[in-house]
Enzyme design. Structure first.
Site, mmCIF file in Angstrom:
data_model
loop_
_atom_site.group_PDB
_atom_site.id
_atom_site.type_symbol
_atom_site.label_atom_id
_atom_site.label_comp_id
_atom_site.label_asym_id
_atom_site.label_seq_id
_atom_site.Cartn_x
_atom_site.Cartn_y
_atom_site.Cartn_z
ATOM 1 N N ALA A 133 7.729 -0.381 17.223
ATOM 2 C CA ALA A 133 7.929 0.233 15.903
ATOM 3 C C ALA A 133 8.862 1.421 16.056
ATOM 4 O O ALA A 133 8.893 2.065 17.111
ATOM 5 C CB ALA A 133 6.595 0.680 15.316
ATOM 6 N N ALA A 135 10.215 4.920 13.857
ATOM 7 C CA ALA A 135 10.076 5.793 12.686
ATOM 8 C C ALA A 135 11.063 6.946 12.807
ATOM 9 O O ALA A 135 11.844 7.015 13.761
ATOM 10 C CB ALA A 135 8.641 6.305 12.582
ATOM 11 N N SER A 136 11.024 7.843 11.847
ATOM 12 C CA SER A 136 12.037 8.901 11.787
ATOM 13 C C SER A 136 11.903 9.922 12.905
ATOM 14 O O SER A 136 12.885 10.535 13.307
ATOM 15 C CB SER A 136 11.962 9.608 10.431
ATOM 16 O OG SER A 136 10.659 10.096 10.207
ATOM 17 N N ILE A 137 10.700 10.113 13.412
ATOM 18 C CA ILE A 137 10.500 11.120 14.458
ATOM 19 C C ILE A 137 10.452 10.498 15.848
ATOM 20 O O ILE A 137 10.900 11.097 16.820
ATOM 21 C CB ILE A 137 9.215 11.929 14.179
ATOM 22 C CG1 ILE A 137 9.433 12.806 12.943
ATOM 23 C CG2 ILE A 137 8.833 12.793 15.369
ATOM 24 C CD1 ILE A 137 8.241 13.645 12.563
ATOM 25 N N GLN A 139 9.610 6.530 18.307
ATOM 26 C CA GLN A 139 9.392 5.085 18.324
ATOM 27 C C GLN A 139 8.444 4.726 19.459
ATOM 28 O O GLN A 139 8.254 5.498 20.404
ATOM 29 C CB GLN A 139 10.706 4.325 18.434
ATOM 30 C CG GLN A 139 11.504 4.552 19.688
ATOM 31 C CD GLN A 139 12.904 3.942 19.579
ATOM 32 O OE1 GLN A 139 13.566 4.044 18.543
ATOM 33 N NE2 GLN A 139 13.373 3.314 20.656
ATOM 34 N N VAL A 140 7.844 3.537 19.346
ATOM 35 C CA VAL A 140 6.788 3.128 20.274
ATOM 36 C C VAL A 140 7.241 1.934 21.107
ATOM 37 O O VAL A 140 7.797 0.966 20.572
ATOM 38 C CB VAL A 140 5.498 2.768 19.500
ATOM 39 C CG1 VAL A 140 4.400 2.336 20.469
ATOM 40 C CG2 VAL A 140 5.030 3.954 18.661
ATOM 41 N N ASP A 289 -4.679 9.868 7.859
ATOM 42 C CA ASP A 289 -3.801 8.812 7.338
ATOM 43 C C ASP A 289 -4.371 7.432 7.678
ATOM 44 O O ASP A 289 -3.743 6.640 8.384
ATOM 45 C CB ASP A 289 -2.403 8.978 7.949
ATOM 46 C CG ASP A 289 -1.359 8.107 7.266
ATOM 47 O OD1 ASP A 289 -1.598 7.682 6.119
ATOM 48 O OD2 ASP A 289 -0.300 7.849 7.878
#
Length: 559
Positions: A133, A135-137, A139-140, A289
């Site tokens: 994945a 994301a903006s900050i 990744q994995v 979340d």
């Protein structure tokens, strides 16, 4: 502040242009950003044609998405603040997507090696270059430790912290401007909200905080085999790299796959709800979340929580306020409900208490004698925050996050088992909350604390009186009286008095001029007194006095 503006001038321009593109140019003008950037006013009045047909909420969301990670995070943060923003904007902000293209593998390897201080092949026996994945900050990536454990590694994007810090500095500057120039911004303490957001986001940039959050929640479920939190591998975790146990399960949003694999959605829903209520009402520290993508299902309906970047806290004091509100609601006590709301938030001094009471009465009547099975937790939370929004009551961020979390949980339950009553599942936790509040030990502790505080106040009273006496003697006491619309009344009074003064001066001047003209006509010549032309000199003096008084009146600005 000026140096920051100069340093970030291009980023300011990007933000201002986005304001204009999405129809918020008027806001940039009200903030004075056109002067700051020396941009023509006309550009602020334009918006792209395709955006003119969109709703305000849609334009806000697109504005946030265009400006990147910080603003996407700000939008997600703002989506929890239904006490401040109207529902149509909240709905759009909840749609914000944090998905971006992955950054290059070379950068991934460099960051891991810099952070861990060793070649990536020494730290991991396997490393999957394709991210799971992005994301903006960060990744994995999936990897395997040299000891054989499968892990998920979260790597922070290169230079993202500097970019976010720049945006946060700009947001803080804009918030300060907003509070000075916009009444609503001052009323809602926008600067405090931005400071709160900045603190939360900067904490999220340190992945060690997320690791600690995961461990803390994991400890809450020690001995409970059906709730699981992946293990943190601290030897491979730093500020920019987080290494956790890799767990492969089914995400809860895929009900069909869950059923195809033989999972019971009803059991999963109940376990998720109970686990979250345990975190919230018993532990006071919860996953902030818990959307379906952050909760996995394993065989035997085992529930796994992942991604602990956002967490919430419920202090003992907040628990007390919540229980106080529930008790007042059960007793149909409107005053008690208002008192609890006041303690939970900040009721402004200028609130119309009669209107607030009326709204709380409506809220009380709406849920009067309604069976618990028919009560929507999400709707009741929204109703409470709607009252707060209408009356400009600021609710603490953790409490609004709690509200958002409860709404998210209800959404999960609706998909997995629409017949399940969250309120009924909440009953035993509510009873525990009330028992905790009224437990003899807690009551005694609170009484002792209150007595201690009162005792301290009494012991300091003589000194405070002496200090006050000293201040009075020095003549340093200043009394400030605030009266609504007093300034406006004084301005009107100033205008009236100035106009009256003007009329009197004009009348006096007219009389003087008339006298001088008549005198001159009668004498038909100059009238020297000791060789001084009295009439002519008087005429000049009268004109000068008239002009001076006029200047003084107009200079006051209240004519």
């Amino acid at each position: 502040m000026f140096e920051k503006q100069i340093r970030h001038i291009q980023r300011y321009r990007d933000i201002v242009i986005a304001f204009s593109r999405y129809g918020f140019g008027f806001l940039a003008m009200e903030l004075g950003l056109h002067d700051l950037l020396s941009l023509p006013k006309r550009m602020f009045m334009k918006s792209s044609k395709q955006n003119r047909t969109k709703t305000t909420g849609e334009r806000v969301r697109l504005f946030m998405e265009e400006l990147g990670p910080t603003f996407v995070k700000l939008g997600q943060f703002a989506s929890t603040r239904s006490d401040i923003l109207p529902s149509d904007i909240i709905i759009e902000l909840e749609k914000l997507q944090d998905h971006v293209p992955p950054f290059p593998t070379r950068d991934v390897r460099n960051i891991i090696e810099d952070e861990l201080g060793e070649p990536i092949d020494n730290a991991f026996s396997e490393f999957q270059e394709s991210p799971l994945a992005a994301a903006s900050i960060g990744q994995v990536h999936r990897a395997v430790l040299t000891s054989g454990e499968a892990v998920a590694i979260k790597i922070q994007r290169p230079n993202i912290k500097d970019k976010i810090r720049t945006d946060l500095e700009i947001l803080k500057d804009i918030a300060i401007l907003a509070e000075k120039r916009l009444e609503w911004a001052a009323r809602y303490h926008v600067k405090d909200i931005i400071d709160e957001f900045a603190k939360s986001l900067l904490a999220e940039l340190d992945y060690r905080n997320e690791g600690r959050n995961a461990e803390r929640i994991s400890k809450q479920f020690n001995g409970k085999k059906k709730i699981y939190v992946p293990k943190v591998y601290w030897g491979q975790t730093t500020e920019k790299v987080l290494t956790m146990e890799f767990v492969e399960g089914i995400k809860l949003h895929d009900k069909n796959e869950l059923m195809n694999k033989g999972y019971n959605p009803s059991i999963l829903a109940e376990r998720v709800v109970k686990a979250m209520f345990h975190q919230i009402f018993i532990e006071g520290f919860f996953h902030g979340d818990p959307h379906p993508g952050n909760i996995l299902a394993l065989p035997e309906e085992k529930v796994v929580f992942v991604d602990f970047g956002l967490v919430g806290r419920v202090t003992s004091e907040m628990k007390g306020h919540l229980s106080m509100f529930v008790i007042a609601l059960m007793r149909q006590n409107t005053d008690g409900m208002i008192k609890a709301i006041n303690r939970m938030g900040m009721i402004p001094d200028d609130v119309d208490m009669q209107e607030l009471r009326s709204d709380v009465e409506l809220l009380r009547e709406k849920y009067y004698d309604v069976p618990l099975s028919q009560v929507s937790l999400g709707e009741s939370v929204n109703d409470l925050f709607s009252v707060a929004y209408r009356h400009h009551i600021r609710i603490p961020a953790d409490l609004t996050l709690l509200g958002k979390t409860l709404l998210t949980i209800e959404g999960i339950v609706e998909k997995l088992d629409p017949e399940l009553s969250i309120i009924k599942l909440a009953e035993p936790f509510g009873r525990e909350l009330l028992k905790e509040r009224f437990h003899p030990k807690n009551v005694a502790d609170k009484a002792f604390k209150d007595l201690s505080e009162y005792g301290e106040m009494l012991s300091e009273l003589p000194k405070n009186i002496q200090d006050l006496k000293s201040v009075i003697k020095k003549g340093k006491v200043r009394l400030e009286i605030s009266m609504p619309k007093l300034d406006e009344s004084l301005r009107k009074l100033d205008r009236i008095s100035n106009r009256l003064s003007f009329s009197i001066v004009l009348l006096s001047f007219s009389i003087i001029m008339t006298g001088l003209i008549i005198g001159s006509a009668l004498v038909s010549q100059s009238t020297p007194l000791w060789d001084i032309p009295v009439i002519e000199l008087g005429f000049i003096v009268a004109i000068l006095m008239f002009l001076w008084i006029l200047f003084a009146i107009f200079r006051s600005g209240w004519f």
